[in-house]
Design a protein around this motif. Sequence first.
Motif, PDB file in Angstrom:
ATOM      1  N   ASP A 151      43.825  32.441  24.400  1.00 32.05           N
ATOM      2  CA  ASP A 151      43.732  33.804  24.929  1.00 32.05           C
ATOM      3  C   ASP A 151      45.097  34.229  25.479  1.00 32.05           C
ATOM      4  OD1 ASP A 151      42.904  36.194  25.935  1.00 32.05           O
ATOM      5  OD2 ASP A 151      41.660  35.343  27.531  1.00 32.05           O
TER       6      ASP A 151
ATOM      7  N   ASP B 262      46.666  37.018  26.113  1.00 31.63           N
ATOM      8  CA  ASP B 262      46.804  38.014  27.186  1.00 31.63           C
ATOM      9  C   ASP B 262      45.822  37.778  28.339  1.00 31.63           C
ATOM     10  OD1 ASP B 262      44.465  38.823  26.031  1.00 31.63           O
ATOM     11  OD2 ASP B 262      45.191  40.785  25.366  1.00 31.63           O
ATOM     12  N   ALA B 263      45.119  36.628  28.291  1.00 30.06           N
ATOM     13  CA  ALA B 263      44.274  36.184  29.403  1.00 30.06           C
ATOM     14  C   ALA B 263      43.273  37.230  29.870  1.00 30.06           C
ATOM     15  CB  ALA B 263      45.152  35.719  30.578  1.00 30.06           C
ATOM     16  N   ASP B 264      42.674  37.952  28.907  1.00 27.83           N
ATOM     17  CA  ASP B 264      41.650  38.935  29.295  1.00 27.83           C
ATOM     18  C   ASP B 264      40.244  38.469  28.965  1.00 27.83           C
ATOM     19  OD1 ASP B 264      41.599  39.180  26.566  1.00 27.83           O
ATOM     20  OD2 ASP B 264      41.638  41.385  26.555  1.00 27.83           O
TER      21      ASP B 264
ATOM     22  N   ASP C 155      38.941  37.306  26.071  1.00 29.65           N
ATOM     23  CA  ASP C 155      38.469  37.267  24.685  1.00 29.65           C
ATOM     24  C   ASP C 155      39.650  37.004  23.750  1.00 29.65           C
ATOM     25  OD1 ASP C 155      39.834  39.701  24.353  1.00 29.65           O
ATOM     26  OD2 ASP C 155      38.029  40.879  24.685  1.00 29.65           O
ATOM     27  N   ILE C 156      39.309  36.621  22.520  1.00 31.70           N
ATOM     28  CA  ILE C 156      40.340  36.349  21.519  1.00 31.70           C
ATOM     29  C   ILE C 156      40.200  37.430  20.452  1.00 31.70           C
ATOM     30  CG2 ILE C 156      41.383  34.603  20.023  1.00 31.70           C
ATOM     31  CD1 ILE C 156      40.994  33.621  22.886  1.00 31.70           C
ATOM     32  N   ASP C 157      41.112  38.403  20.453  1.00 30.85           N
ATOM     33  CA  ASP C 157      40.969  39.524  19.526  1.00 30.85           C
ATOM     34  C   ASP C 157      42.341  39.987  19.026  1.00 30.85           C
ATOM     35  OD1 ASP C 157      42.077  40.894  21.643  1.00 30.85           O
ATOM     36  OD2 ASP C 157      40.260  41.994  22.165  1.00 30.85           O
TER      37      ASP C 157
ATOM     38  N   ASP D 148      45.527  39.615  21.049  1.00 32.96           N
ATOM     39  CA  ASP D 148      46.059  38.251  21.128  1.00 32.96           C
ATOM     40  C   ASP D 148      46.831  37.902  19.855  1.00 32.96           C
ATOM     41  OD1 ASP D 148      44.804  37.441  23.706  1.00 32.96           O
ATOM     42  OD2 ASP D 148      42.999  37.907  22.576  1.00 32.96           O
TER      43      ASP D 148
HETATM   44 CA   LIG Z   1      42.683  38.105  24.873  1.00 37.53          CA
END
Ligand SMILES: [Ca+2]
Length: 142
Positions: A88, A90-92, A94-96, A99
């Motif tokens: 992750d 951008d550490a938010d 989720d993996i999308d 990222d």
């Molecule tokens: Ca993310």
Amino acid sequence: MPAAYPSAENYGLNENGQMVGGMFNSADENRAFIFDTDNGVVDLNDRIGAGTGWQLLTAIDINDMGQITGIGELNGEKRAFLLTPNADADADGDIDGSDIAALAQEIGTTSCSGGCSSDFNDDDAVTTVDAFLQAMVLGHTS
Ligand SMILES: [Ca+2]
Ligand SMILES: [Ca+2]
Ligand SMILES: [Ca+2]
């Protein structure tokens, strides 16, 4: 070694100089750990989220992608575990696509020294290994 777990056995070592094993104390309490020269000894239980129900007791091996196998307890029952580095960027949570974009900006960097958000396996470079780690978990939310 940390004061609470003064003894250790090392079981696995990868190409990046990351070492894993189990640390323990005289009360026979065990914790899985990872060691490298940048970060020192880190309790793997501090690397997984709180409230998983897992207690990681001993790490057995680590591959060059940073995946770690070992033995732990899930809600008190002994089980094997497999940890994969968190992709992750951008550490938010989720993996999308954002990222993927973050990784695309950094790929090819060979001197991260902890400064790359997409160096998931912590080898101080952003390579196809990191892209593969991200692809494995694309779409996941935590
Ligand atoms: Ca993310
Ligand atoms: Ca996102
Ligand atoms: Ca990397």
